[in-house]
Design an enzyme around this catalytic site. Structure first.
Site, PDB file in Angstrom:
ATOM      1  N   GLY A 141       0.798  -1.219   0.000  1.00 15.32           N
ATOM      2  CA  GLY A 141       0.000   0.000   0.000  1.00 15.32           C
ATOM      3  C   GLY A 141       0.829   1.266   0.000  1.00 15.32           C
ATOM      4  N   TYR A 142       0.158   2.404   0.286  1.00 11.19           N
ATOM      5  CA  TYR A 142       0.740   3.741   0.156  1.00 11.19           C
ATOM      6  C   TYR A 142       1.294   3.874  -1.268  1.00 11.19           C
ATOM      7  CZ  TYR A 142       1.892   8.197   2.214  1.00 11.19           C
ATOM      8  OH  TYR A 142       1.909   9.530   2.519  1.00 11.19           O
TER       9      TYR A 142
ATOM     10  N   HIS B 109       2.275   4.439  -5.162  1.00 12.32           N
ATOM     11  CA  HIS B 109       2.855   5.510  -5.986  1.00 12.32           C
ATOM     12  C   HIS B 109       2.934   5.001  -7.424  1.00 12.32           C
ATOM     13  CE1 HIS B 109       6.383   2.996  -5.691  1.00 12.32           C
ATOM     14  NE2 HIS B 109       6.421   3.141  -4.368  1.00 12.32           N
TER      15      HIS B 109
ATOM     16  N   HIS C  38       4.133   1.354  -8.117  1.00 12.87           N
ATOM     17  CA  HIS C  38       3.092   0.328  -7.956  1.00 12.87           C
ATOM     18  C   HIS C  38       2.123   0.379  -9.150  1.00 12.87           C
ATOM     19  CE1 HIS C  38       3.970   1.259  -3.550  1.00 12.87           C
ATOM     20  NE2 HIS C  38       4.177  -0.039  -3.589  1.00 12.87           N
TER      21      HIS C  38
ATOM     22  N   GLN D 155       7.486  -9.684   7.671  1.00 10.01           N
ATOM     23  CA  GLN D 155       8.711  -9.286   6.983  1.00 10.01           C
ATOM     24  C   GLN D 155       9.418  -8.115   7.672  1.00 10.01           C
ATOM     25  OE1 GLN D 155       6.417  -8.500   3.267  1.00 10.01           O
ATOM     26  NE2 GLN D 155       7.777  -6.749   3.012  1.00 10.01           N
TER      27      GLN D 155
ATOM     28  N   GLN E 102      11.467  -4.550 -10.219  1.00  9.26           N
ATOM     29  CA  GLN E 102      12.922  -4.747 -10.235  1.00  9.26           C
ATOM     30  C   GLN E 102      13.591  -3.905  -9.140  1.00  9.26           C
ATOM     31  OE1 GLN E 102      14.634  -6.920 -12.194  1.00  9.26           O
ATOM     32  NE2 GLN E 102      16.434  -6.242 -11.027  1.00  9.26           N
TER      33      GLN E 102
ATOM     34  N   ASP F 227      13.018  -4.040  -6.063  1.00  8.41           N
ATOM     35  CA  ASP F 227      13.381  -4.998  -5.017  1.00  8.41           C
ATOM     36  C   ASP F 227      13.975  -6.228  -5.702  1.00  8.41           C
ATOM     37  OD1 ASP F 227      11.930  -3.885  -2.348  1.00  8.41           O
ATOM     38  OD2 ASP F 227      10.748  -3.423  -4.116  1.00  8.41           O
TER      39      ASP F 227
ATOM     40  N   MET G  26      11.192   5.547  -6.796  1.00  6.55           N
ATOM     41  CA  MET G  26       9.985   5.741  -5.976  1.00  6.55           C
ATOM     42  C   MET G  26       9.906   4.664  -4.903  1.00  6.55           C
ATOM     43  SD  MET G  26       7.021   7.055  -8.451  1.00  6.55           S
ATOM     44  CE  MET G  26       7.286   8.511  -9.450  1.00  6.55           C
TER      45      MET G  26
HETATM   46  P1  AMP Z   1       5.928  -2.581  -1.652  1.00  2.00           P
HETATM   47  O1  AMP Z   1       4.569  -1.977  -1.504  1.00  2.00           O
HETATM   48  O2  AMP Z   1       7.041  -1.648  -1.351  1.00  2.00           O
HETATM   49  O3  AMP Z   1       6.048  -3.930  -0.972  1.00  2.00           O
HETATM   50  O4  AMP Z   1       6.093  -2.887  -3.204  1.00  2.00           O
HETATM   51  C1  AMP Z   1       5.150  -3.657  -3.902  1.00  2.00           C
HETATM   52  C2  AMP Z   1       5.690  -3.969  -5.275  1.00  2.00           C
HETATM   53  O5  AMP Z   1       5.925  -2.746  -5.966  1.00  2.00           O
HETATM   54  C3  AMP Z   1       7.025  -4.721  -5.245  1.00  2.00           C
HETATM   55  O6  AMP Z   1       7.032  -5.714  -6.272  1.00  2.00           O
HETATM   56  C4  AMP Z   1       8.015  -3.632  -5.516  1.00  2.00           C
HETATM   57  O7  AMP Z   1       9.210  -4.096  -6.121  1.00  2.00           O
HETATM   58  C5  AMP Z   1       7.245  -2.749  -6.466  1.00  2.00           C
HETATM   59  N1  AMP Z   1       7.798  -1.395  -6.481  1.00  2.00           N
HETATM   60  C6  AMP Z   1       8.009  -0.602  -5.400  1.00  2.00           C
HETATM   61  N2  AMP Z   1       8.607   0.556  -5.791  1.00  2.00           N
HETATM   62  C7  AMP Z   1       8.773   0.472  -7.133  1.00  2.00           C
HETATM   63  C8  AMP Z   1       9.336   1.334  -8.116  1.00  2.00           C
HETATM   64  N3  AMP Z   1       9.852   2.519  -7.805  1.00  2.00           N
HETATM   65  N4  AMP Z   1       9.331   0.914  -9.402  1.00  2.00           N
HETATM   66  C9  AMP Z   1       8.820  -0.300  -9.733  1.00  2.00           C
HETATM   67  N5  AMP Z   1       8.274  -1.158  -8.862  1.00  2.00           N
HETATM   68  C10 AMP Z   1       8.255  -0.780  -7.578  1.00  2.00           C
END
Ligand code: AMP
Length: 282
Positions: free
Chosen positions: A31-32, A34, A37, A61, A149, A151, A185
């Site tokens: 969530g949150y 951008h 996502h 995690q 990518q 992560d 981001m």
């Molecule tokens: P998170 O909410 O941070 O767990 O991220 C959820 C998914 O969004 C994961 O697969 C991340 O790798 C992907 N993600 C987060 N930030 C970015 C970004 N700046 N560009 C591309 N994918 C992202």
């Protein structure tokens, strides 16, 4: 767009779609949301008939002392973003829905992979990631799952989990989305003060520096990594966790860069730990 808070609701909807012969894509998030996502949701909507996005801040995690409680949340805004980008079903479970109080089953890679890079400072992180993603895969049974990518180690670990546990799911990696000035981001960018936000540019600048050195023919990993580390170290607000070059499948360190090597970093800007990376030749 439907919002489901229980596993049963998701299963009922996905089964109905399957009866219609529709394909299903899954985008797991915390969530949150951008534009990074949103790019995954766009890709899922382009590739699949129906898109499920999970919004769940996964406690397993986070280690004690990390930012689980502080992690930013705005579900109303997330729903507005998801609606706009073609999500069909948002899965927004409670912690209790995902983890019965006496849950004791985990999914973990026992190889070196989760111990490298982020695993050195976050030794239990990828066990939590694999466990929640394995559960989401069982709940949603997607045809394809979309990961960023950004992560890179998480993406490699999920690919390995899918292979080792014989999931019939295609894992799709999506490019890093950056702010106009280069910063990758991240929901955690919200923690940065204005001064830290400026300092955080050393990560993407180091990425550019490494990419340029490789493009000009430098393949000695230590020479490239040394230059990247020196650039970051020149910023007083930055503290390096790691800057490493690894094989993009195994996450094991390499001495020479070749096409497809992962060059990844984690850097503290003040108290905020940020990550960034590039793949050589990509
Ligand atoms: P998170 O909410 O941070 O767990 O991220 C959820 C998914 O969004 C994961 O697969 C991340 O790798 C992907 N993600 C987060 N930030 C970015 C970004 N700046 N560009 C591309 N994918 C992202």
């Amino acid at each position: 767009m439907q919002i489901a808070t229980t596993i049963a609701e998701v299963r009922t909807q996905v089964k109905a779609w399957r009866r219609e012969g529709l394909t299903v894509g899954l985008v797991p998030t915390m969530g949150y949301l951008h534009a990074g996502h949103a790019s995954l949701v766009d890709r899922a909507a382009a590739d699949c008939d129906r898109v499920v996005v999970s919004v769940f801040v996964n406690p397993t995690q986070f280690a004690p002392g990390e930012d689980l409680e502080a992690y930013p949340r705005d579900f109303t805004h997330d729903c507005a973003v998801l609606e706009k980008h073609g999500c069909d079903l948002v899965f927004h479970p409670s912690v209790e829905e995902m983890y019965p109080p006496d849950a004791s089953a985990y999914v973990e890679l026992l190889s070196e992979m989760p111990k490298q890079l982020c695993g050195k400072t976050r030794p239990t992180h990828f066990r939590g990631v694999c466990t929640v993603v394995a559960k989401l895969f069982h709940i949603v049974t997607p045809d394809k799952a979309f990961f960023g990518q950004k992560d890179a180690q998480q993406l490699a670990i999920i690919r390995r989990m899918v292979r080792d546990l014989s999931y019939d799911i295609e894992v799709v990696g999506c490019p890093i989305v950056r702010e106009a000035d280069g910063l990758a981001m991240s929901s955690r960018n919200t923690y940065l003060s204005p001064q830290e936000r400026k300092a955080a540019l050393v990560l993407s600048q180091a990425v550019r520096l490494g990419q340029d050195m490789y493009a000009k023919g430098e393949t000695d990993a230590e020479i490239v990594l040394h230059a990247m580390r020196a650039h970051i170290a020149a910023e007083p607000l930055a503290k390096i966790d790691y800057v490493c070059a690894v094989d993009n499948e195994t996450m094991m360190p390499v001495l020479a860069l070749c096409e497809g090597t992962l060059v990844a970093m984690a850097v503290y800007i003040g108290k905020t730990r940020l990550i960034d990376n590039f793949i050589t030749g990509a």
